[in-house]
Design a protein around this motif. Structure first.
Motif, PDB file in Angstrom:
ATOM      1  N   ALA A   1       3.812   2.710   2.703  1.00 24.24           N
ATOM      2  CA  ALA A   1       5.217   2.987   2.399  1.00 24.24           C
ATOM      3  C   ALA A   1       5.617   4.366   2.940  1.00 24.24           C
ATOM      4  O   ALA A   1       6.683   4.517   3.536  1.00 24.24           O
ATOM      5  N   HIS A   2       4.744   5.376   2.759  1.00 27.13           N
ATOM      6  CA  HIS A   2       5.034   6.688   3.357  1.00 27.13           C
ATOM      7  C   HIS A   2       5.131   6.539   4.885  1.00 27.13           C
ATOM      8  O   HIS A   2       5.997   7.116   5.528  1.00 27.13           O
ATOM      9  N   ALA A   3       4.190   5.759   5.426  1.00 28.97           N
ATOM     10  CA  ALA A   3       4.103   5.633   6.890  1.00 28.97           C
ATOM     11  C   ALA A   3       5.346   4.989   7.498  1.00 28.97           C
ATOM     12  O   ALA A   3       5.757   5.339   8.604  1.00 28.97           O
TER      13      ALA A   3
ATOM     14  N   ALA B   1      12.389   3.692  -2.929  1.00 36.37           N
ATOM     15  CA  ALA B   1      13.005   3.184  -1.696  1.00 36.37           C
ATOM     16  C   ALA B   1      11.948   2.919  -0.621  1.00 36.37           C
ATOM     17  O   ALA B   1      12.029   1.938   0.121  1.00 36.37           O
ATOM     18  N   MET B   2      10.946   3.800  -0.558  1.00 38.35           N
ATOM     19  CA  MET B   2       9.918   3.600   0.488  1.00 38.35           C
ATOM     20  C   MET B   2       9.098   2.338   0.196  1.00 38.35           C
ATOM     21  O   MET B   2       8.671   1.642   1.125  1.00 38.35           O
ATOM     22  N   ILE B   3       8.898   2.046  -1.096  1.00 39.29           N
ATOM     23  CA  ILE B   3       8.135   0.834  -1.445  1.00 39.29           C
ATOM     24  C   ILE B   3       8.985  -0.408  -1.117  1.00 39.29           C
ATOM     25  O   ILE B   3       8.495  -1.382  -0.536  1.00 39.29           O
TER      26      ILE B   3
ATOM     27  N   THR C   1       8.706  12.701  -0.804  1.00 35.54           N
ATOM     28  CA  THR C   1       7.871  12.613  -1.998  1.00 35.54           C
ATOM     29  C   THR C   1       7.954  11.167  -2.528  1.00 35.54           C
ATOM     30  O   THR C   1       8.711  10.354  -1.994  1.00 35.54           O
ATOM     31  N   ASP C   2       7.169  10.879  -3.569  1.00 39.65           N
ATOM     32  CA  ASP C   2       7.078   9.488  -4.030  1.00 39.65           C
ATOM     33  C   ASP C   2       8.417   8.971  -4.550  1.00 39.65           C
ATOM     34  O   ASP C   2       9.110   9.652  -5.299  1.00 39.65           O
ATOM     35  N   ASN C   3       8.767   7.751  -4.148  1.00 39.71           N
ATOM     36  CA  ASN C   3      10.062   7.163  -4.513  1.00 39.71           C
ATOM     37  C   ASN C   3       9.982   5.644  -4.393  1.00 39.71           C
ATOM     38  O   ASN C   3       9.046   5.111  -3.780  1.00 39.71           O
TER      39      ASN C   3
ATOM     40  N   ASN D   1       0.866  -1.184   0.000  1.00 41.70           N
ATOM     41  CA  ASN D   1       0.000   0.000   0.000  1.00 41.70           C
ATOM     42  C   ASN D   1       0.907   1.239   0.000  1.00 41.70           C
ATOM     43  O   ASN D   1       1.761   1.388   0.879  1.00 41.70           O
ATOM     44  N   HIS D   2       0.715   2.109  -0.983  1.00 41.28           N
ATOM     45  CA  HIS D   2       1.536   3.311  -1.130  1.00 41.28           C
ATOM     46  C   HIS D   2       1.549   4.157   0.158  1.00 41.28           C
ATOM     47  O   HIS D   2       2.581   4.719   0.548  1.00 41.28           O
ATOM     48  N   LEU D   3       0.416   4.222   0.839  1.00 38.95           N
ATOM     49  CA  LEU D   3       0.329   5.018   2.073  1.00 38.95           C
ATOM     50  C   LEU D   3       1.144   4.364   3.180  1.00 38.95           C
ATOM     51  O   LEU D   3       1.782   5.040   3.992  1.00 38.95           O
TER      52      LEU D   3
HETATM   53 ZN    ZN Z   1       2.750   9.565  -2.156  1.00 40.22          ZN
END
Ligand code: ZN
Ligand code: KG4
Length: 381
Positions: free
Chosen positions: A142-144, A336-338, A332-334, A138-140
């Motif tokens: 990944a930010h979290a 590495a977080m995923i 911002t979107d990247n 979940n993209h969110l």
């Molecule tokens: Zn995002």
């Protein structure tokens, strides 16, 4: 040729063996949910710490500038064109070949469905060919989880995510354990910045333009509403404020540069006050339900705004907690977080099958119900 069921079984055994031996992990992450095509490889050590081996991001901003916003069809095509090369670059920079990976993760949503399909399908193909576990992230989430990669932050903590597609306050309690404390009932915060910029003829993406224009403006010249101020819940609303800016701009007719600056300053001041109030409530709710958070974490493009950072710092101090904002490239979107969220899940044995669906909407806390009257569609409802 073995029957399909036997093949599936063998593949699951191979994946399970990889998983068991992979306390130390190398994970590829793919991000294509909006207008960044990104891939990265991270290393997760047995002690839970992480390191980025490569992190390649190709922004599509140039393609979308003529339209003043992200065009889903153009975004999907651009992901198709760029992704293979970006994945190859990420692997090359990490000095790895696919068989060395412990897993491959892709953002499976929420986001623009065309782009999500491109990224998830690519990840599935790599996972299938190299018999490596697939993690549909979940993209969110990944930010979290990013601050656990950047500064090994322990649970629980409070996340404020403000981007072009999302505005949420989330209690992050563990991997896969999230409680959404607040969200926007209409526009996302970055979206509101972008729309205000557009109505004032400032170029896309509007956030940095509005911030720059606001520096020379008088925030008191116009009286704009402070949405949701004083409400007991921790939700946001930005469309009324945006309309108020539009009304003032049309009342003025021809806009001089000073008018634009004053409108931007007034808009940003209202966003700041509303954000500080909403986050204050969110942190109080966090405290009541889960005890003191270890930190307030900000993520998403809007967290680049210096004035908003200042307001967040004050909110955090008032709540006697620490403000953590990951470096801009990881806010911002990247990819590495995923990759990191994939590794966190993989370490707990949370892997997905080839049936994992791409999802335009995907709430972090899936069991919660939408409050009545919510109009927001981009943030998860
Ligand atoms: Zn995002
Ligand atoms: O996280 P992000 O790069 O992409 C996603 O939307 O997922 O966020 C982009 C959003 C855009 O709406 C942009 O206008 C906003 O973040 N933004 C800002 C600033 N920099 C970017 N908003 C306010 N102030 C900024 N300095």
């Amino acid at each position: 040729m073995l029957p399909k069921t036997t093949q599936t079984l063998l593949s699951a055994i191979v994946q399970g063996l990889k998983l068991a031996s992979d306390k130390w992990m190398l994970v590829l992450g793919i991000e294509t949910t909006c207008d960044e095509t990104a891939a990265a490889v991270i290393e997760r050590r047995a002690d839970g710490s992480g390191r980025i081996l490569s992190n390649i991001v190709r922004s599509q901003t140039e393609e979308h500038i003529p339209f003043g916003g992200v065009v889903p069809e153009i975004a999907a095509r651009a992901h198709v064109d760029a992704l293979d090369g970006i994945v190859a670059s990420a692997m090359k920079e990490a000095g790895l070949r696919f068989p060395q990976l412990s897993g491959v993760a892709a953002a499976a949503g929420p986001g623009l469905i065309g782009g999500v399909i491109v990224g998830l399908t690519t990840a599935k193909a790599i996972a299938m060919v190299h018999e490596t576990p697939l993690i549909a992230v979940n993209h969110l989430e990944a930010h979290a989880l990013t601050p656990r990669l950047t500064c090994a932050l322990a649970f629980p903590y409070c996340l404020f995510l403000a981007s072009g597609g999302h505005t949420q306050i989330v209690a992050v309690l563990g991997v896969g354990e999230y409680v959404r404390l607040g969200t926007t009932v209409d526009d996302a915060m970055g979206e509101a910045f972008d729309k205000v910029a557009k109505m004032l003829s400032l170029p896309y993406p509007g956030g940095p333009q509005v911030e720059r224009a606001a520096l020379g403006g008088d925030p008191k010249r116009f009286t704009f509403p402070r949405p949701m101020l004083g409400r007991a819940d921790a939700n946001f609303s930005l469309s009324g404020l945006k309309t108020a800016v539009r009304n003032e701009a049309s009342r003025l007719g021809t806009l001089e540069p000073q008018d634009v600056s004053d409108l931007c300053a007034g808009f940003q001041a209202a966003v700041l006050e509303s954000t500080a109030d909403r986050l204050g409530v969110g942190l109080r709710m966090f405290h009541e339900q889960f005890g003191p958070p270890r930190a307030l974490v900000a993520a998403g493009g809007v967290a680049a705004n210096q004035a908003i950072r200042g307001a967040l710092q004050q909110v955090a101090s008032r709540a006697e907690t620490t403000l953590i904002i990951p470096p801009p490239a990881l806010c911002t979107d990247n990819g590495a977080m995923i990759a990191w969220a994939g590794a966190e899940r993989l370490a707990l044995g949370m892997i997905d099958t080839m049936e994992a669906p791409p999802r335009a909407r995907w709430r972090l806390d899936e069991n919660a119900t939408a409050p009545p009257g919510f109009a927001n569609t981009r943030a998860g409802f």
